[in-house]
Scaffold this motif. Structure first.
Motif, PDB file in Angstrom:
ATOM      1  N   LEU A 153      20.471  20.635  10.257  1.00 36.35           N
ATOM      2  CA  LEU A 153      21.517  21.319   9.492  1.00 36.35           C
ATOM      3  C   LEU A 153      22.336  20.344   8.655  1.00 36.35           C
ATOM      4  O   LEU A 153      22.741  20.653   7.531  1.00 36.35           O
ATOM      5  N   LYS A 154      22.585  19.154   9.204  1.00 36.62           N
ATOM      6  CA  LYS A 154      23.409  18.170   8.503  1.00 36.62           C
ATOM      7  C   LYS A 154      22.746  17.695   7.226  1.00 36.62           C
ATOM      8  O   LYS A 154      23.413  17.336   6.257  1.00 36.62           O
ATOM      9  N   GLU A 155      21.414  17.700   7.218  1.00 37.13           N
ATOM     10  CA  GLU A 155      20.695  17.297   6.012  1.00 37.13           C
ATOM     11  C   GLU A 155      20.799  18.337   4.914  1.00 37.13           C
ATOM     12  O   GLU A 155      20.496  18.057   3.754  1.00 37.13           O
ATOM     13  N   ARG A 156      21.203  19.545   5.263  1.00 37.78           N
ATOM     14  CA  ARG A 156      21.253  20.649   4.301  1.00 37.78           C
ATOM     15  C   ARG A 156      22.653  21.199   4.072  1.00 37.78           C
ATOM     16  O   ARG A 156      22.907  21.824   3.047  1.00 37.78           O
ATOM     17  N   LEU A 157      23.550  20.992   5.035  1.00 38.24           N
ATOM     18  CA  LEU A 157      24.910  21.503   4.922  1.00 38.24           C
ATOM     19  C   LEU A 157      25.908  20.416   5.292  1.00 38.24           C
ATOM     20  O   LEU A 157      25.577  19.460   5.999  1.00 38.24           O
ATOM     21  N   ASP A 158      27.131  20.583   4.804  1.00 35.44           N
ATOM     22  CA  ASP A 158      28.199  19.622   5.121  1.00 35.44           C
ATOM     23  C   ASP A 158      28.808  20.022   6.471  1.00 35.44           C
ATOM     24  O   ASP A 158      29.874  20.626   6.550  1.00 35.44           O
ATOM     25  N   ILE A 159      28.112  19.670   7.552  1.00 33.66           N
ATOM     26  CA  ILE A 159      28.523  20.062   8.897  1.00 33.66           C
ATOM     27  C   ILE A 159      29.865  19.432   9.271  1.00 33.66           C
ATOM     28  O   ILE A 159      30.699  20.055   9.933  1.00 33.66           O
ATOM     29  N   ASP A 160      30.089  18.200   8.831  1.00 29.82           N
ATOM     30  CA  ASP A 160      31.329  17.501   9.198  1.00 29.82           C
ATOM     31  C   ASP A 160      32.550  18.236   8.643  1.00 29.82           C
ATOM     32  O   ASP A 160      33.572  18.357   9.328  1.00 29.82           O
ATOM     33  N   ALA A 161      32.442  18.724   7.401  1.00 27.89           N
ATOM     34  CA  ALA A 161      33.564  19.458   6.796  1.00 27.89           C
ATOM     35  C   ALA A 161      33.804  20.771   7.545  1.00 27.89           C
ATOM     36  O   ALA A 161      34.947  21.169   7.784  1.00 27.89           O
ATOM     37  N   LEU A 162      32.701  21.429   7.944  1.00 31.24           N
ATOM     38  CA  LEU A 162      32.825  22.679   8.695  1.00 31.24           C
ATOM     39  C   LEU A 162      33.435  22.429  10.068  1.00 31.24           C
ATOM     40  O   LEU A 162      34.310  23.166  10.514  1.00 31.24           O
TER      41      LEU A 162
ATOM     42  N   MET B  51      17.146  18.801  21.795  1.00 35.98           N
ATOM     43  CA  MET B  51      17.004  19.975  20.930  1.00 35.98           C
ATOM     44  C   MET B  51      18.274  20.214  20.106  1.00 35.98           C
ATOM     45  O   MET B  51      18.222  20.488  18.909  1.00 35.98           O
ATOM     46  N   LYS B  52      19.420  20.107  20.787  1.00 35.50           N
ATOM     47  CA  LYS B  52      20.699  20.297  20.104  1.00 35.50           C
ATOM     48  C   LYS B  52      20.893  19.251  19.012  1.00 35.50           C
ATOM     49  O   LYS B  52      21.368  19.553  17.912  1.00 35.50           O
ATOM     50  N   THR B  53      20.519  17.997  19.324  1.00 40.30           N
ATOM     51  CA  THR B  53      20.646  16.906  18.340  1.00 40.30           C
ATOM     52  C   THR B  53      19.741  17.150  17.149  1.00 40.30           C
ATOM     53  O   THR B  53      20.120  16.908  15.988  1.00 40.30           O
ATOM     54  N   PHE B  54      18.527  17.644  17.417  1.00 36.42           N
ATOM     55  CA  PHE B  54      17.567  17.897  16.342  1.00 36.42           C
ATOM     56  C   PHE B  54      18.088  18.995  15.405  1.00 36.42           C
ATOM     57  O   PHE B  54      18.011  18.864  14.175  1.00 36.42           O
ATOM     58  N   ILE B  55      18.626  20.077  15.985  1.00 37.64           N
ATOM     59  CA  ILE B  55      19.152  21.187  15.173  1.00 37.64           C
ATOM     60  C   ILE B  55      20.330  20.714  14.330  1.00 37.64           C
ATOM     61  O   ILE B  55      20.432  21.038  13.144  1.00 37.64           O
ATOM     62  N   ARG B  56      21.221  19.932  14.944  1.00 36.71           N
ATOM     63  CA  ARG B  56      22.386  19.441  14.208  1.00 36.71           C
ATOM     64  C   ARG B  56      21.952  18.512  13.066  1.00 36.71           C
ATOM     65  O   ARG B  56      22.504  18.581  11.962  1.00 36.71           O
ATOM     66  N   LYS B  57      20.978  17.662  13.344  1.00 42.21           N
ATOM     67  CA  LYS B  57      20.485  16.752  12.304  1.00 42.21           C
ATOM     68  C   LYS B  57      19.853  17.532  11.172  1.00 42.21           C
ATOM     69  O   LYS B  57      20.043  17.229   9.988  1.00 42.21           O
TER      70      LYS B  57
END
Length: 386
Positions: free
Chosen positions: A9-18, A1-7
């Protein structure tokens, strides 16, 4: 579930920069001298959040009208589920917030953390302290009891004595010539809507400046060395753990004070009955006492200089030393100011009261000067015979 949410969000936001920005702030080392006194800022933030949450709970039953305000507080304290506790935590939280914010500023002053390049951070902190006092002043009236009503009357009268704009300010604050329903409505709006939002944005600015500039070392101005990981204290988890411990201690103190030393609601406000020796809340006592020793205009001028002087202090004290032992004049001046606040506050607290010391009764006049009361043991008939 955590992996799915992160994926997702990553498709829509720059999670790595955050993640990088958050990680940088968490791993940012603090100067080696950082101790428990540096948790005062977080304590202030916790108390602000506590005030917002308990205030929201109180608003469920509170009614800001002359006829219902006192009764609604009474209902909260006697009937509403756990209402007495929320009200006491809110009342004690207001007092502790003034103390903690003041101590936070005192720590900043002693360690010289207000000096260049952090003058703006200091000035914003002074604004936060002033707004905290305004929070207390506006919230004090809301229970609509005798002491609050007449203390507000005295406070707005002082504002009315300011040359030129005094009458306009008094009318604006009161909503008329006297303290009444309009005053209660205005103080309610300021306390519940205007101040929380204003404080939220200024606190955000203050936190941004603190994190962006970092906590000052004790090095001289212009000679600060970058804090290395091997010589500094990690913000996470070391300092965060300290703040967590302080959080639980402060919560325990709040609940303990609320249970053991609850604030009394008193009597409902009566504009036709003036209580004896009306005084403001303790954090205004020193300023209120100063006004007694000078003509009204002179006293107001001197009292108004205090926040202005405090606001500009970072631009006045231009010395390069930060360590308290290397700033004897500045520290001595701070000690004198602290002593004057304590002395004036004590005189204001004792003024117009009668107290007993070592078996003797003393009556304190308006200036806080004690006068021994000589009590006669003669009966009325003995007086008549003599």
């Amino acid at each position: 579930m955590k992996t799915f949410i992160r994926k997702w969000l990553k498709e829509r936001l720059d999670i790595d920069a955050l993640d990088g920005a958050v990680k940088k702030q968490l791993e940012k080392p603090l100067p080696g001298y950082i101790g428990w006194f540096h948790t005062l800022g977080s304590m202030s933030l916790f108390l602000f959040i506590s005030q917002v949450l308990t205030g929201m709970l109180l608003l469920v039953y509170y009614r800001p009208t002359m006829n219902e305000a006192f009764e609604s507080i009474k209902y909260i304290m006697t009937t509403a589920y756990m209402g007495w506790l929320y009200r006491q935590i809110h009342a004690w939280g207001a007092n502790l917030m003034v103390i903690v914010v003041f101590l936070h500023m005192l720590r900043t002053f002693v360690t010289g953390s207000f000096k260049k390049p952090r003058e703006l951070t200091w000035s914003v902190g002074v604004i936060l302290f002033v707004l905290t006092l305004v929070f207390g002043f506006t919230g004090y009236l809301l229970p609509w009891n005798q002491l609050a009503y007449w203390a507000t009357t005295v406070g707005t009268e002082v504002a009315g004595a300011i040359p030129g704009i005094g009458e306009w300010m008094k009318t604006l604050m009161r909503g008329g010539q006297n303290v009444g329903g309009e005053t209660l409505s205005r103080f309610f709006v300021i306390h519940v809507i205007a101040l929380p939002w204003l404080l939220f944005f200024i606190v955000s600015l203050h936190l941004f400046l603190v994190r962006f500039q970092g906590i000052a070392t004790l090095d001289r101005v212009g000679e600060e060395k970058e804090v290395k990981k091997d010589s500094g204290i990690p913000f996470f988890p070391h300092h965060v753990l300290k703040e967590g411990i302080v959080f639980f201690i402060l919560l325990g103190v709040l609940i303990t004070l609320s249970i053991l030393l609850p604030f009394d609601l008193g009597e409902k406000a009566d504009p036709l009955q003036t209580p004896y020796a009306i005084k403001p809340e303790w954090y205004f006592l020193s300023m209120y006492q100063v006004l007694k020793y000078f003509p009204k205009l002179t006293g107001i001028f001197l009292v108004s200089l205090a926040p202005l002087f405090l606001f500009l202090w970072a631009f006045i004290d231009r010395g390069r030393e930060r360590h308290p032992l290397k700033r004897p004049f500045s520290i001595a001046f701070g000690i004198l100011v602290m002593l004057s606040l304590i002395v004036m506050g004590t005189l204001g607290y004792l003024s117009e009261t009668k107290r007993e010391f070592f078996g003797k009764t003393y009556e304190f006049d308006i200036y806080g000067v004690p006068h021994q009361v000589i009590e006669s043991h003669l009966s009325p008939s003995d007086h008549k015979e003599t």
